[in-house]
Design a protein around this motif. Structure first.
Motif, PDB file in Angstrom:
ATOM      1  N   LEU A 162      26.608  60.144  92.089  1.00 48.18           N
ATOM      2  CA  LEU A 162      27.903  60.793  91.941  1.00 48.18           C
ATOM      3  C   LEU A 162      28.841  60.376  93.066  1.00 48.18           C
ATOM      4  CD1 LEU A 162      26.815  64.412  90.949  1.00 48.18           C
ATOM      5  CD2 LEU A 162      27.637  62.603  89.449  1.00 48.18           C
ATOM      6  N   PRO A 163      30.117  60.189  92.770  1.00 50.81           N
ATOM      7  CA  PRO A 163      31.049  59.799  93.816  1.00 50.81           C
ATOM      8  C   PRO A 163      31.230  60.925  94.826  1.00 50.81           C
ATOM      9  CG  PRO A 163      32.232  60.355  91.802  1.00 50.81           C
ATOM     10  CD  PRO A 163      30.769  60.361  91.461  1.00 50.81           C
ATOM     11  N   PRO A 164      31.535  60.583  96.064  1.00 42.42           N
ATOM     12  CA  PRO A 164      31.748  61.634  97.065  1.00 42.42           C
ATOM     13  C   PRO A 164      33.010  62.427  96.754  1.00 42.42           C
ATOM     14  CG  PRO A 164      32.361  59.479  97.942  1.00 42.42           C
ATOM     15  CD  PRO A 164      31.705  59.232  96.615  1.00 42.42           C
ATOM     16  N   PRO A 165      33.062  63.692  97.137  1.00 45.17           N
ATOM     17  CA  PRO A 165      34.265  64.497  96.872  1.00 45.17           C
ATOM     18  C   PRO A 165      35.462  63.965  97.659  1.00 45.17           C
ATOM     19  CG  PRO A 165      32.738  65.680  98.308  1.00 45.17           C
ATOM     20  CD  PRO A 165      32.009  64.462  97.829  1.00 45.17           C
ATOM     21  N   ILE A 166      36.629  64.204  97.117  1.00 48.29           N
ATOM     22  CA  ILE A 166      37.859  63.729  97.746  1.00 48.29           C
ATOM     23  C   ILE A 166      38.216  64.657  98.898  1.00 48.29           C
ATOM     24  CG2 ILE A 166      40.287  63.181  97.360  1.00 48.29           C
ATOM     25  CD1 ILE A 166      39.606  62.770  94.421  1.00 48.29           C
TER      26      ILE A 166
ATOM     27  N   HIS B 195      33.972  56.104  90.529  1.00 52.71           N
ATOM     28  CA  HIS B 195      33.300  56.462  89.282  1.00 52.71           C
ATOM     29  C   HIS B 195      34.031  55.823  88.107  1.00 52.71           C
ATOM     30  CE1 HIS B 195      36.310  59.510  87.997  1.00 52.71           C
ATOM     31  NE2 HIS B 195      36.435  59.743  89.288  1.00 52.71           N
ATOM     32  N   ASP B 196      33.350  55.761  86.970  1.00 48.10           N
ATOM     33  CA  ASP B 196      33.843  55.060  85.791  1.00 48.10           C
ATOM     34  C   ASP B 196      34.468  56.042  84.807  1.00 48.10           C
ATOM     35  OD1 ASP B 196      32.875  52.449  86.543  1.00 48.10           O
ATOM     36  OD2 ASP B 196      30.855  53.204  86.130  1.00 48.10           O
TER      37      ASP B 196
ATOM     38  N   GLY C  37      45.200  62.528  88.402  1.00 50.35           N
ATOM     39  CA  GLY C  37      45.387  63.534  89.441  1.00 50.35           C
ATOM     40  C   GLY C  37      44.508  63.285  90.655  1.00 50.35           C
ATOM     41  N   ASP C  38      43.268  62.831  90.437  1.00 52.08           N
ATOM     42  CA  ASP C  38      42.384  62.531  91.566  1.00 52.08           C
ATOM     43  C   ASP C  38      42.896  61.342  92.373  1.00 52.08           C
ATOM     44  OD1 ASP C  38      40.762  64.615  90.871  1.00 52.08           O
ATOM     45  OD2 ASP C  38      39.313  63.384  89.772  1.00 52.08           O
ATOM     46  N   LEU C  39      43.476  60.360  91.701  1.00 54.08           N
ATOM     47  CA  LEU C  39      44.064  59.230  92.433  1.00 54.08           C
ATOM     48  C   LEU C  39      45.220  59.695  93.311  1.00 54.08           C
ATOM     49  CD1 LEU C  39      44.090  56.369  89.767  1.00 54.08           C
ATOM     50  CD2 LEU C  39      42.833  56.384  91.926  1.00 54.08           C
ATOM     51  N   VAL C  40      46.022  60.626  92.811  1.00 53.69           N
ATOM     52  CA  VAL C  40      47.127  61.152  93.622  1.00 53.69           C
ATOM     53  C   VAL C  40      46.579  61.947  94.805  1.00 53.69           C
ATOM     54  CG1 VAL C  40      49.137  62.671  93.590  1.00 53.69           C
ATOM     55  CG2 VAL C  40      48.718  61.136  91.672  1.00 53.69           C
ATOM     56  N   ARG C  41      45.496  62.677  94.608  1.00 54.33           N
ATOM     57  CA  ARG C  41      44.870  63.382  95.732  1.00 54.33           C
ATOM     58  C   ARG C  41      44.392  62.393  96.794  1.00 54.33           C
ATOM     59  NH1 ARG C  41      40.275  67.215  94.780  1.00 54.33           N
ATOM     60  NH2 ARG C  41      40.847  67.720  96.933  1.00 54.33           N
ATOM     61  N   PHE C  42      43.829  61.284  96.359  1.00 50.12           N
ATOM     62  CA  PHE C  42      43.414  60.252  97.306  1.00 50.12           C
ATOM     63  C   PHE C  42      44.626  59.705  98.065  1.00 50.12           C
ATOM     64  CE2 PHE C  42      42.729  55.735  98.248  1.00 50.12           C
ATOM     65  CZ  PHE C  42      41.566  55.801  99.014  1.00 50.12           C
TER      66      PHE C  42
END
Length: 650
Positions: free
Chosen positions: A235-239, A563-564, A583-588
């Motif tokens: 699993l990818p690490p949390p943002i 993640h894919d 939305g996750d990309l914007v959080r990054f």
């Protein structure tokens, strides 16, 4: 002499007629000609056939094929009656008595069954200590310790079953598994700690009594459910943005996209005028509705209503095309010798320029010009909204991430599904199917993920909301983020048209609410919405070669989040998955921008991001706590500002 077993009875004797052995173990077949044995010096015996077992010596045998009479032979020979010989030869062989004896135990008849044969490991075990050499404490004490060990494990297992863990179904063990785990642990302790067995097992029981559910789950994943440990490791690490989740929106104003320079790339910052709309309609009428296919680039004519003579919606026959864009393989060192590589289509691995590998019944087209889009459905500005609608958590969203899926109709590429989620929580706000204005030519399922079955099973949006209102509200802090088409929520609802879907979206927005998307000009154009505060991940993560080149959402998610997504293949994309990934990309990006702002001297004070002080940024030693991760207690710092001391508490 020993009696023969008859193993070589069917094999001809290697010596043939020269064999002198009285009881030969090989076969001596009876020839059809006369077989004679002299009684003067011959003591050799022959078997009449393989079936007869005559042990009496034959003095003289004469068989004539044409002789059918039973009379004495002349010249000292005896003649055997052929009828008697035939009767004797037809007698079945005698079965040895050893084969007639009953077998103990009697063999079981074979039973055809598809069930696997149970192995020793699959056998159920009871709560009884396993036998080992050099028993450290005796069977009675080991049984007592084993029962205490099993009791504590059973208690923890029941607590896991009652917990709200996401994977409690796979972490909960069956009664047989609990017994096996207790037996394994007790046996391991007895073998490895022979002299101090009692102390070690008592300490283990005491540790299980004090163990929490989370500690037991970690133990189960580490020792019993190893496959879950491998899955969890993937699993990818949390943002981690360095900000609390409810304060990440304070950085969004620094990521707002300026639309003034993007109008040439497809954005429509202001609605077209009436004169421009009239000009677009006149152009379509003058062209007799001839279009260029968006797939095979052929010219064809489209009809808003089906043609009377044949019911066709388009002309020029079926459309043959490649559904994937051509791709040029990476350069290699051998290209200087073999020559440059040609571009190929990933869909069929054929070189560019070959005939298409996919066929569609009709040609399709796409409208990109703003004034022509407005001639089908007018654009609007985001209206003022003093009371935005609330999400599943009972709060109005600070920002909204949305994604649209489009299908081909006689009016071009129209909206067929709209999804919106709250940012940064990712709670589902809207997920509806949209009934397009024109007759559908192709739902574009390979990319949109919308199928005819989804339309046939859809329920009206008003009925869906009425049914949801009867359900109990989710507990505080447990707002659901399931898609509306999950098995728990049933099929997707449907709205009457693009205008109704746009009204739903605007109910959660104000002109100042950041609207987030990937390639958001396509989503805004298909909903006919002009929004002043947008955040586009294509602008946040630009292509090195600049626009119109851009990175795909799938590639950006894999590169920055690990993640894919969009792994459905021919079944298409999921707009809810795409919206959350955006939305996750914007959080990054928020985390990256906040680090840079912090280095420049920006500080977070009471939920407000404050600019640097006039005297310059404070020393790093005084503000290093400001960049700590979410959940870290902020320290009180004092910064000298023009004489008086200003206290900033975070």
């Amino acid at each position: 002499m020993f009696s023969t077993t008859g193993l070589f009875k069917g094999i001809p004797c290697p010596e043939g007629e020269r064999c002198n052995i009285i009881h030969c173990i090989f076969s001596h077949e009876l020839r059809p000609q006369a077989v004679a044995v002299s009684d003067q010096g011959a003591s050799k015996k022959r078997k009449l056939s393989e079936e007869t077992d005559t042990k009496a010596p034959v003095t003289a045998v004469t068989i004539s094929a044409g002789n059918t009479t039973n009379r004495p032979a002349t010249n000292g020979f005896t003649t055997i009656n052929p009828q008697r010989l035939a009767t004797t030869a037809s007698v079945p062989p005698k079965i040895p008595k050893t084969l007639q004896r009953p077998v103990s135990p009697p063999p079981k008849p074979p039973v055809a069954s598809s069930k696997p044969i149970p192995t020793k490991s699959a056998a159920k075990e009871s709560l009884n200590p396993r036998m080992i050499p050099n028993d450290p404490a005796g069977h009675a004490k080991r049984t007592l310790f084993l029962k205490h060990l099993h009791t504590q494990m059973e208690r923890l297992n029941d607590e896991v079953a009652k917990s709200s863990h996401a994977k409690k179904a796979s972490l909960t063990m069956t009664p047989d598994e609990l017994i096996r785990v207790a037996l394994d642990e007790e046996e391991k302790t007895a073998r490895e700690n022979h002299k101090i067995y009692a102390n070690v097992i008592k300490m283990r029981v005491a540790a299980l009594k004090k163990m929490t559910v989370d500690e037991w789950i970690a133990h189960v994943i580490a020792t019993i459910r190893v496959d879950l440990q491998e899955t969890q490791a993937k699993l990818p690490p949390p943002i981690d943005t360095g900000l609390p989740l409810d304060q990440e929106h304070t950085v969004l104003p620094h990521l707002i996209t300026d639309q003034t320079n993007l109008a040439k790339h497809g954005y429509v910052p202001t609605p077209p005028t009436d004169e421009e709309i009239a000009e677009a309609k006149a152009g379509v009428t003058a062209s007799l509705n001839y279009e260029v296919c968006d797939r095979c680039k052929s010219r064809f004519r489209v009809f808003e209503e089906r043609r009377e003579e044949d019911g066709a919606l388009t002309t020029n026959g079926p459309c043959t095309y490649h559904w994937a864009k051509p791709f040029t393989p990476r350069r290699e060192k051998t290209d200087a010798i073999k020559g440059p590589k040609e571009a190929i289509y990933p869909c069929c691995q054929e070189p560019q320029g070959t005939p298409g590998c996919t066929q569609c019944e009709t040609h399709v087209f796409k409208v990109s010009e703003g004034k022509r889009l407005a001639s089908i459905l007018p654009f609007i500005h985001t209206p003022e909204n003093p009371k935005p609608a609330k999400g599943p958590d009972g709060k109005s969203p600070n920002a909204v991430t949305f994604d649209c899926e489009m299908g081909y109709t006689v009016f071009g590429l129209e909206l067929i599904r709209l999804t919106a989620v709250s940012w940064p929580e990712g709670h589902s706000l809207i997920d509806v199917l949209v009934r397009p204005q024109g007759t559908i030519l192709d739902l574009n399922t390979r990319w949109s993920g919308v199928t005819p079955e989804m339309y046939s099973s859809a329920v009206p949006y008003e009925e869906k909301m009425a049914m949801d209102a009867l359900l109990p509200p989710p507990p505080p802090g447990k707002a659901t983020s399931l898609p509306l088409d999950s098995p728990a929520n049933g099929p997707l609802p449907i709205v009457s048209g693009p205008a109704a879907a746009r009204d739903l979206l605007c109910s959660f927005l104000t002109p100042n609410t950041p609207l987030i998307g990937h390639g958001i000009e396509n989503d805004l154009n298909v909903t006919r919405l002009c929004h002043p505060t947008i955040i586009d991940t294509i602008i946040l993560f630009p292509h090195p070669r600049g626009l119109p080149f851009r990175f795909g959402l799938k590639m950006l998610t894999k590169r920055h989040l690990g993640h894919d997504i969009q792994m459905g293949g021919a079944s298409g994309h999921d707009s809810l998955e795409d919206a959350r990934a955006t939305g996750d990309l914007v959080r990054f990006a928020v985390g990256q921008r906040f680090k840079r702002l912090h280095r420049e001297g920006w500080m977070l004070n009471d939920g407000v991001l404050m600019p640097p002080l006039p005297g310059g940024p404070p020393p790093m030693e005084e503000t290093k706590a400001l960049g700590a991760g979410s959940g870290v207690k902020r320290q009180r710092i004092e910064v000298e500002q023009q004489g008086p001391t200003k206290k900033l508490r975070e």
